[in-house]
Design an enzyme around this catalytic site. Structure first.
Site, PDB file in Angstrom:
ATOM      1  N   HIS A  67       0.723  -1.085  -0.101  1.00 15.01           N
ATOM      2  CA  HIS A  67      -0.041   0.120   0.224  1.00 15.01           C
ATOM      3  C   HIS A  67       1.014   1.334   0.004  1.00 15.01           C
ATOM      4  O   HIS A  67       1.887   1.285   0.549  1.00 15.01           O
ATOM      5  CB  HIS A  67      -0.999  -0.226   1.108  1.00 15.01           C
ATOM      6  CG  HIS A  67      -0.188  -0.173   2.560  1.00 15.01           C
ATOM      7  ND1 HIS A  67       0.099  -1.489   2.901  1.00 15.01           N
ATOM      8  CD2 HIS A  67       0.156   0.482   3.531  1.00 15.01           C
ATOM      9  CE1 HIS A  67       0.826  -1.464   3.936  1.00 15.01           C
ATOM     10  NE2 HIS A  67       0.847  -0.395   4.374  1.00 15.01           N
ATOM     11  N   HIS A 106       0.999   5.312   0.929  1.00 16.09           N
ATOM     12  CA  HIS A 106       0.369   6.143   2.104  1.00 16.09           C
ATOM     13  C   HIS A 106       0.433   7.279   1.135  1.00 16.09           C
ATOM     14  O   HIS A 106       1.554   7.813   0.641  1.00 16.09           O
ATOM     15  CB  HIS A 106       1.130   6.258   3.311  1.00 16.09           C
ATOM     16  CG  HIS A 106       1.250   5.053   4.168  1.00 16.09           C
ATOM     17  ND1 HIS A 106       0.471   4.933   5.447  1.00 16.09           N
ATOM     18  CD2 HIS A 106       2.105   4.048   4.273  1.00 16.09           C
ATOM     19  CE1 HIS A 106       0.579   3.957   5.969  1.00 16.09           C
ATOM     20  NE2 HIS A 106       1.490   3.155   5.168  1.00 16.09           N
TER      21      HIS A 106
HETATM   22  P1  AMP Z   1       1.788   0.060   7.177  1.00 14.11           P
HETATM   23  O1  AMP Z   1       2.133   0.233   8.737  1.00 14.11           O
HETATM   24  O2  AMP Z   1       2.552   0.902   6.288  1.00 14.11           O
HETATM   25  O3  AMP Z   1       1.749  -1.260   7.002  1.00 14.11           O
HETATM   26  O4  AMP Z   1       0.352   0.790   7.108  1.00 14.11           O
HETATM   27  C1  AMP Z   1      -1.025   0.213   7.531  1.00 14.11           C
HETATM   28  C2  AMP Z   1      -1.842   1.148   7.836  1.00 14.11           C
HETATM   29  O5  AMP Z   1      -2.980   0.470   7.561  1.00 14.11           O
HETATM   30  C3  AMP Z   1      -1.731   1.967   8.996  1.00 14.11           C
HETATM   31  O6  AMP Z   1      -1.464   3.373   8.830  1.00 14.11           O
HETATM   32  C4  AMP Z   1      -3.042   1.603   9.695  1.00 14.11           C
HETATM   33  O7  AMP Z   1      -3.454   2.984  10.403  1.00 14.11           O
HETATM   34  C5  AMP Z   1      -4.042   1.308   8.443  1.00 14.11           C
HETATM   35  N1  AMP Z   1      -5.079   0.379   8.769  1.00 14.11           N
HETATM   36  C6  AMP Z   1      -5.332  -0.606   9.556  1.00 14.11           C
HETATM   37  N2  AMP Z   1      -6.444  -1.015   9.604  1.00 14.11           N
HETATM   38  C7  AMP Z   1      -7.110  -0.375   8.792  1.00 14.11           C
HETATM   39  C8  AMP Z   1      -8.502  -0.243   8.193  1.00 14.11           C
HETATM   40  N3  AMP Z   1      -9.374  -1.236   8.822  1.00 14.11           N
HETATM   41  N4  AMP Z   1      -8.876   0.674   7.559  1.00 14.11           N
HETATM   42  C9  AMP Z   1      -8.063   1.667   7.126  1.00 14.11           C
HETATM   43  N5  AMP Z   1      -6.873   1.584   7.269  1.00 14.11           N
HETATM   44  C10 AMP Z   1      -6.224   0.756   8.291  1.00 14.11           C
END
Ligand code: AMP
Length: 112
Positions: free
Chosen positions: A98, A100
């Site tokens: 993903h 950001h």
């Molecule tokens: P990373 O730490 O780069 O793997 O990013 C994962 C991101 O997913 C974090 O910023 C979380 O806040 C986000 N996240 C986790 N669960 C959800 C959800 N159900 N809906 C939207 N974002 C989420």
């Protein structure tokens, strides 16, 4: 299924910003800036370091999607940052690639 596959399949709710046949963009559940959106490929690539040459076109589409998100949320002119976390030290918590998209305030550098 990964958490993000469940969001893509609408099994878990999310605030969707934009979508194409290849990716979904939705607001991060724990925003770190006024604009914090995740752009996620519908095809599961576990993390950026595991993408293959076969994913070249998809990776380009994801980058272009970040432009679309920035424009849609009004941070194209003020500026924004895109971030991909890979692995433990990179801060990755969801094993589904993903990007950001962060904006809406001045962002510090270097990142923490
Ligand atoms: P990373 O730490 O780069 O793997 O990013 C994962 C991101 O997913 C974090 O910023 C979380 O806040 C986000 N996240 C986790 N669960 C959800 C959800 N159900 N809906 C939207 N974002 C989420």
């Amino acid at each position: 299924m990964t958490l993000f596959e469940k969001i893509i399949a609408r099994q878990i709710p999310a605030k969707i910003v934009a979508e194409s046949e290849d990716w979904l963009a939705f607001h991060d559940i724990s925003p770190q800036a006024p604009v914090h959106v995740l752009v996620v490929p519908k095809k599961v690539i576990t993390r950026v370091g595991e993408a293959t040459p076969e994913d070249e076109s998809l990776l380009g589409k994801l980058l272009l999607a970040t432009q679309e998100v920035a424009r849609a949320l009004g941070v194209s002119n003020s500026g924004f940052r895109i971030v991909i976390n890979h692995g433990r030290d990179g801060g990755e918590t969801v094993p589904h690639l993903h990007i950001h998209v962060l904006g809406g305030r001045p962002l510090g550098w270097p990142p923490g």
